[in-house]
Motif scaffolding. Structure first.
Motif, PDB file in Angstrom:
ATOM      1  N   ILE A  71       0.852  -1.189   0.000  1.00  0.00           N
ATOM      2  CA  ILE A  71       0.000   0.000   0.000  1.00  0.00           C
ATOM      3  C   ILE A  71       0.889   1.241   0.000  1.00  0.00           C
ATOM      4  O   ILE A  71       1.866   1.312   0.748  1.00  0.00           O
ATOM      5  CB  ILE A  71      -0.939   0.021   1.220  1.00  0.00           C
ATOM      6  N   VAL A  72       0.549   2.191  -0.842  1.00  0.00           N
ATOM      7  CA  VAL A  72       1.217   3.484  -0.873  1.00  0.00           C
ATOM      8  C   VAL A  72       0.305   4.459  -0.134  1.00  0.00           C
ATOM      9  O   VAL A  72      -0.767   4.820  -0.622  1.00  0.00           O
ATOM     10  CB  VAL A  72       1.464   3.972  -2.314  1.00  0.00           C
ATOM     11  N   TYR A  73       0.708   4.845   1.076  1.00  0.00           N
ATOM     12  CA  TYR A  73      -0.034   5.818   1.868  1.00  0.00           C
ATOM     13  C   TYR A  73       0.469   7.198   1.477  1.00  0.00           C
ATOM     14  O   TYR A  73       1.676   7.437   1.511  1.00  0.00           O
ATOM     15  CB  TYR A  73       0.206   5.607   3.365  1.00  0.00           C
ATOM     16  N   CYS A  74      -0.426   8.089   1.096  1.00  0.00           N
ATOM     17  CA  CYS A  74       0.029   9.437   0.752  1.00  0.00           C
ATOM     18  C   CYS A  74      -0.748  10.478   1.529  1.00  0.00           C
ATOM     19  O   CYS A  74      -1.950  10.348   1.767  1.00  0.00           O
ATOM     20  CB  CYS A  74      -0.039   9.689  -0.750  1.00  0.00           C
ATOM     21  N   LEU A  75      -0.011  11.488   1.970  1.00  0.00           N
ATOM     22  CA  LEU A  75      -0.563  12.613   2.719  1.00  0.00           C
ATOM     23  C   LEU A  75      -0.814  13.738   1.726  1.00  0.00           C
ATOM     24  O   LEU A  75       0.119  14.170   1.041  1.00  0.00           O
ATOM     25  CB  LEU A  75       0.422  13.076   3.788  1.00  0.00           C
ATOM     26  N   GLU A  76      -2.036  14.196   1.628  1.00  0.00           N
ATOM     27  CA  GLU A  76      -2.400  15.259   0.686  1.00  0.00           C
ATOM     28  C   GLU A  76      -3.243  16.300   1.405  1.00  0.00           C
ATOM     29  O   GLU A  76      -4.162  15.953   2.131  1.00  0.00           O
ATOM     30  CB  GLU A  76      -3.159  14.670  -0.507  1.00  0.00           C
ATOM     31  N   HIS A  77      -2.928  17.562   1.180  1.00  0.00           N
ATOM     32  CA  HIS A  77      -3.655  18.648   1.848  1.00  0.00           C
ATOM     33  C   HIS A  77      -4.732  19.271   0.974  1.00  0.00           C
ATOM     34  O   HIS A  77      -5.642  19.905   1.478  1.00  0.00           O
ATOM     35  CB  HIS A  77      -2.683  19.735   2.317  1.00  0.00           C
ATOM     36  N   ASP A  78      -4.645  19.098  -0.332  1.00  0.00           N
ATOM     37  CA  ASP A  78      -5.538  19.764  -1.271  1.00  0.00           C
ATOM     38  C   ASP A  78      -6.660  18.814  -1.691  1.00  0.00           C
ATOM     39  O   ASP A  78      -6.422  17.823  -2.379  1.00  0.00           O
ATOM     40  CB  ASP A  78      -4.724  20.217  -2.485  1.00  0.00           C
ATOM     41  N   GLU A  79      -7.884  19.129  -1.279  1.00  0.00           N
ATOM     42  CA  GLU A  79      -9.028  18.252  -1.548  1.00  0.00           C
ATOM     43  C   GLU A  79      -9.275  18.065  -3.052  1.00  0.00           C
ATOM     44  O   GLU A  79      -9.584  16.967  -3.506  1.00  0.00           O
ATOM     45  CB  GLU A  79     -10.275  18.807  -0.871  1.00  0.00           C
ATOM     46  N   GLY A  80      -9.120  19.134  -3.817  1.00  0.00           N
ATOM     47  CA  GLY A  80      -9.307  19.040  -5.268  1.00  0.00           C
ATOM     48  C   GLY A  80      -8.281  18.125  -5.908  1.00  0.00           C
ATOM     49  O   GLY A  80      -8.605  17.324  -6.795  1.00  0.00           O
ATOM     50  N   TYR A  81      -7.035  18.233  -5.465  1.00  0.00           N
ATOM     51  CA  TYR A  81      -5.989  17.371  -6.018  1.00  0.00           C
ATOM     52  C   TYR A  81      -6.198  15.925  -5.578  1.00  0.00           C
ATOM     53  O   TYR A  81      -5.975  14.998  -6.352  1.00  0.00           O
ATOM     54  CB  TYR A  81      -4.604  17.879  -5.604  1.00  0.00           C
ATOM     55  N   ALA A  82      -6.663  15.726  -4.351  1.00  0.00           N
ATOM     56  CA  ALA A  82      -6.947  14.370  -3.869  1.00  0.00           C
ATOM     57  C   ALA A  82      -8.029  13.721  -4.734  1.00  0.00           C
ATOM     58  O   ALA A  82      -7.935  12.530  -5.069  1.00  0.00           O
ATOM     59  CB  ALA A  82      -7.387  14.408  -2.405  1.00  0.00           C
ATOM     60  N   LYS A  83      -9.021  14.508  -5.117  1.00  0.00           N
ATOM     61  CA  LYS A  83     -10.101  13.997  -5.977  1.00  0.00           C
ATOM     62  C   LYS A  83      -9.537  13.568  -7.336  1.00  0.00           C
ATOM     63  O   LYS A  83      -9.898  12.525  -7.869  1.00  0.00           O
ATOM     64  CB  LYS A  83     -11.156  15.084  -6.149  1.00  0.00           C
TER      65      LYS A  83
ATOM     66  N   GLY B 120      -3.527   4.392  -0.276  1.00  0.00           N
ATOM     67  CA  GLY B 120      -4.224   4.887   0.909  1.00  0.00           C
ATOM     68  C   GLY B 120      -4.086   6.392   0.948  1.00  0.00           C
ATOM     69  O   GLY B 120      -3.057   6.913   1.375  1.00  0.00           O
ATOM     70  N   LEU B 121      -5.100   7.095   0.470  1.00  0.00           N
ATOM     71  CA  LEU B 121      -5.058   8.547   0.393  1.00  0.00           C
ATOM     72  C   LEU B 121      -5.510   9.148   1.715  1.00  0.00           C
ATOM     73  O   LEU B 121      -6.620   8.902   2.174  1.00  0.00           O
ATOM     74  CB  LEU B 121      -5.948   9.035  -0.750  1.00  0.00           C
ATOM     75  N   CYS B 122      -4.637   9.909   2.352  1.00  0.00           N
ATOM     76  CA  CYS B 122      -4.913  10.536   3.647  1.00  0.00           C
ATOM     77  C   CYS B 122      -5.036  12.037   3.433  1.00  0.00           C
ATOM     78  O   CYS B 122      -4.027  12.724   3.230  1.00  0.00           O
ATOM     79  CB  CYS B 122      -3.778  10.243   4.628  1.00  0.00           C
ATOM     80  N   LEU B 123      -6.267  12.536   3.443  1.00  0.00           N
ATOM     81  CA  LEU B 123      -6.508  13.955   3.252  1.00  0.00           C
ATOM     82  C   LEU B 123      -6.354  14.656   4.594  1.00  0.00           C
ATOM     83  O   LEU B 123      -7.065  14.359   5.550  1.00  0.00           O
ATOM     84  CB  LEU B 123      -7.913  14.181   2.683  1.00  0.00           C
ATOM     85  N   CYS B 124      -5.371  15.559   4.688  1.00  0.00           N
ATOM     86  CA  CYS B 124      -5.129  16.265   5.944  1.00  0.00           C
ATOM     87  C   CYS B 124      -4.599  17.659   5.639  1.00  0.00           C
ATOM     88  O   CYS B 124      -3.703  17.820   4.827  1.00  0.00           O
ATOM     89  CB  CYS B 124      -4.166  15.486   6.838  1.00  0.00           C
ATOM     90  N   PRO B 125      -5.167  18.675   6.281  1.00  0.00           N
ATOM     91  CA  PRO B 125      -4.749  20.058   6.016  1.00  0.00           C
ATOM     92  C   PRO B 125      -3.352  20.348   6.561  1.00  0.00           C
ATOM     93  O   PRO B 125      -2.821  19.589   7.368  1.00  0.00           O
ATOM     94  CB  PRO B 125      -5.794  20.883   6.765  1.00  0.00           C
ATOM     95  N   ILE B 126      -2.790  21.447   6.099  1.00  0.00           N
ATOM     96  CA  ILE B 126      -1.510  21.932   6.620  1.00  0.00           C
ATOM     97  C   ILE B 126      -1.803  22.726   7.891  1.00  0.00           C
ATOM     98  O   ILE B 126      -2.671  23.593   7.912  1.00  0.00           O
ATOM     99  CB  ILE B 126      -0.792  22.848   5.607  1.00  0.00           C
TER     100      ILE B 126
END
Length: 170
Positions: free
Chosen positions: A45-57, A72-78
């Motif tokens: 599994i590639v877990y990635c931390l992303e802050h931008d909801e549009g880019y995560a989509k 494993g997409l982890c949406l979390c703000p800065i």
């Protein structure tokens, strides 16, 4: 057409390292590199931390189009210059490989990955954009302090860890 995207030699290096990964992979940031690592090793599994909801989509859409189910997409703000992981449960304690390619250096520092102990949980850490803001020097200091190998394989990319030197393909 994404000016922030990693170049082909960097992506090739990531692909080769991801193929060898014998445990989960962590990425600070997300994008084409996420897709490359997930495709290179469908058993991890590639877990990635992303802050931008549009880019995560967008990433979810690209992964679905490519048939990749091991992301494993982890949406979390800065927050305070780093990803806010307060509500993030379930990340593995150890990672075989990590890529530090986020958050954007215009918005935050990437050094909290090292200062907050994430790098200590990773066998090999790849850092993109190492040629900016004295970043490579800071990475070299951290690696030296931890007794880990430091390889700057091109002006942009550094590999830290217990790994053989990997040459970027050109």
């Amino acid at each position: 057409g994404n000016s922030y995207s990693m170049d082909v030699p960097g992506l090739t290096t990531l692909m080769l390292l991801a193929r060898k990964a014998d445990g989960p992979i962590l990425e600070a940031g997300s994008g084409l590199s996420t897709l490359v690592m997930a495709a290179a090793n469908p058993d991890q599994i590639v877990y990635c931390l992303e802050h931008d909801e549009g880019y995560a989509k967008k990433l979810r859409s690209w992964a679905n189009s490519a048939g990749l189910t091991n992301i494993g997409l982890c949406l979390c703000p800065i927050k305070d210059g780093w990803y806010d992981l307060e509500e993030m449960d379930g990340l593995p304690e150890h990672f075989s490989l990590a890529l530090v390619d986020g958050p954007p250096q215009t918005e935050a520092s990437r050094m909290p990955f090292f200062e907050q102990g994430f790098a200590d949980r990773c066998d090999t850490v790849v850092c993109d954009d190492a040629g900016t803001h004295g970043y490579a020097d800071k990475l070299n200091e951290w690696a030296d302090l931890k007794g880990r190998t430091f390889n700057q394989i091109d002006p942009r990319m550094v590999i830290i860890g217990e790994t053989e030197t990997v040459e970027c393909l050109s």
